[in-house]
Design an enzyme around this catalytic site. Structure first.
Site, PDB file in Angstrom:
ATOM      1  N   GLU A 186      43.764  40.437  45.149  1.00  0.00           N
ATOM      2  CA  GLU A 186      42.953  40.945  44.039  1.00  0.00           C
ATOM      3  C   GLU A 186      42.851  42.460  44.065  1.00  0.00           C
ATOM      4  OE1 GLU A 186      41.387  40.646  41.376  1.00  0.00           O
ATOM      5  OE2 GLU A 186      40.940  38.539  40.967  1.00  0.00           O
ATOM      6  N   ASN A 241      31.582  40.290  41.813  1.00  0.00           N
ATOM      7  CA  ASN A 241      33.021  40.041  41.817  1.00  0.00           C
ATOM      8  C   ASN A 241      33.793  41.312  41.534  1.00  0.00           C
ATOM      9  OD1 ASN A 241      35.332  38.399  42.008  1.00  0.00           O
ATOM     10  ND2 ASN A 241      35.367  38.064  39.807  1.00  0.00           N
ATOM     11  N   ASN A 280      34.734  38.673  35.495  1.00  0.00           N
ATOM     12  CA  ASN A 280      35.965  39.002  36.200  1.00  0.00           C
ATOM     13  C   ASN A 280      36.434  40.387  35.771  1.00  0.00           C
ATOM     14  OD1 ASN A 280      37.877  38.136  38.199  1.00  0.00           O
ATOM     15  ND2 ASN A 280      37.576  36.062  37.439  1.00  0.00           N
ATOM     16  N   ASP A 336      41.437  36.629  34.109  1.00  0.00           N
ATOM     17  CA  ASP A 336      41.033  37.155  35.416  1.00  0.00           C
ATOM     18  C   ASP A 336      40.995  38.679  35.332  1.00  0.00           C
ATOM     19  OD1 ASP A 336      40.631  37.636  38.190  1.00  0.00           O
ATOM     20  OD2 ASP A 336      41.612  35.765  38.701  1.00  0.00           O
TER      21      ASP A 336
END
Length: 279
Positions: free
Chosen positions: A22, A106, A151, A191
């Site tokens: 990520e 996140n 996200n 995402d």
């Protein structure tokens, strides 16, 4: 509007295979790519020119990286935002955002307006999560509530529009200043997000093996196939920010899943904005 999928000439950067790769961020000063493996609790550094890859283990799971104006880095972990040292993975909390303890933060980004944006995830799907905005003194407010899974976040080149992905709602939303909703588009499990130099909005679609580009007004424009199904995030770097980098997560039966991919897709990106935190 139907868009014909493209198949870029992807290359695999390094030999790493992340459990959950990520937040790729280009470090222009060193010509390196930084990213996190959330589930592997590692902070990776990649040299796209040589393929060299190195990692440090983090004491706690880090979900996002944000470059600081002073040359350091911020990390996001749990409900904390803090200083993160890429040399040893040590995380030092600066701020803990209030809210339900089971709702971890996140993804995060410094917008081109100078503010920091970060959101949380409600895995119970009760839409208790939020999208926050904070200034350089870490004063924060809720920009959007009733979020499922916050996200990808990024801003337009002029910093006036914020784009935000809610994975559970299958929606990418554009917000004008003060949280006014300007536009929205349905995207399957969106995402990570990256905005290019032309204002195009690139969205990683988890589970589909696809990366989608939308116009600044969120009209479908392009679709790229990625050779791994769990596409997590996208960013730009390299000379003139002409390289697109895509992170992925491991998936059973997919040989190159978890890899970092790179390609020239014919559009340039923008340097990541650096947060001038006063702490």
């Amino acid at each position: 509007m139907a868009v014909t999928p493209e198949d870029p000439d992807w290359s695999v950067v390094g030999d790493l295979r992340c459990e959950l790769g990520e937040c790729p961020v280009w470090d222009a000063a060193l010509a390196l790519l930084r990213l996190v493996d959330i589930d592997g609790r590692r902070l990776w550094t990649l040299d796209p020119a040589t393929g060299a890859a190195s990692a440090v283990t983090c004491g706690r799971a880090v979900t996002a990286l944000v470059p600081r104006a002073d040359g350091g880095w911020l990390g996001v972990s749990g409900r904390d935002i803090g200083a993160l040292d890429p040399a040893d993975g040590i995380f030092q909390p600066l701020l803990s955002l209030p809210g339900p303890v089971d709702l971890a933060l996140n993804d995060a980004v410094c917008g081109r307006d100078g503010n920091l944006y970060v959101g949380s995830i409600d895995r119970t799907r009760a839409e208790r999560a939020s999208l926050y905005v904070m200034d350089q003194d870490l004063n924060h407010v809720v920009l959007a509530g009733c979020v499922g899974a916050s996200n990808g976040v990024d801003t337009s080149p002029d910093g006036r529009i914020l784009y935000h992905a809610d994975t559970f709602a299958d929606t990418v939303t554009a917000y004008e200043r003060r949280g006014t909703r300007a536009a929205a588009v349905r995207v399957a499990h969106p995402d990570g997000i990256a905005v290019d130099a032309d204002g195009g909005v690139w969205v990683a679609s988890w589970g589909s093996g696809m990366l989608f580009r939308y116009t600044p007004g969120l009209v479908p424009d392009r679709a790229l196939r990625v050779p791994a199904p769990l596409v997590t995030n996208v960013s730009f770097g390299g000379p003139d920010y002409r390289w697109m980098f895509v992170t992925t997560a491991r998936s059973d039966g997919a040989e190159v899943s978890g890899a970092v991919f790179a390609a020239d897709v014919g559009v340039a990106g923008l340097p990541p904005a650096r947060f001038a935190v006063q702490h």
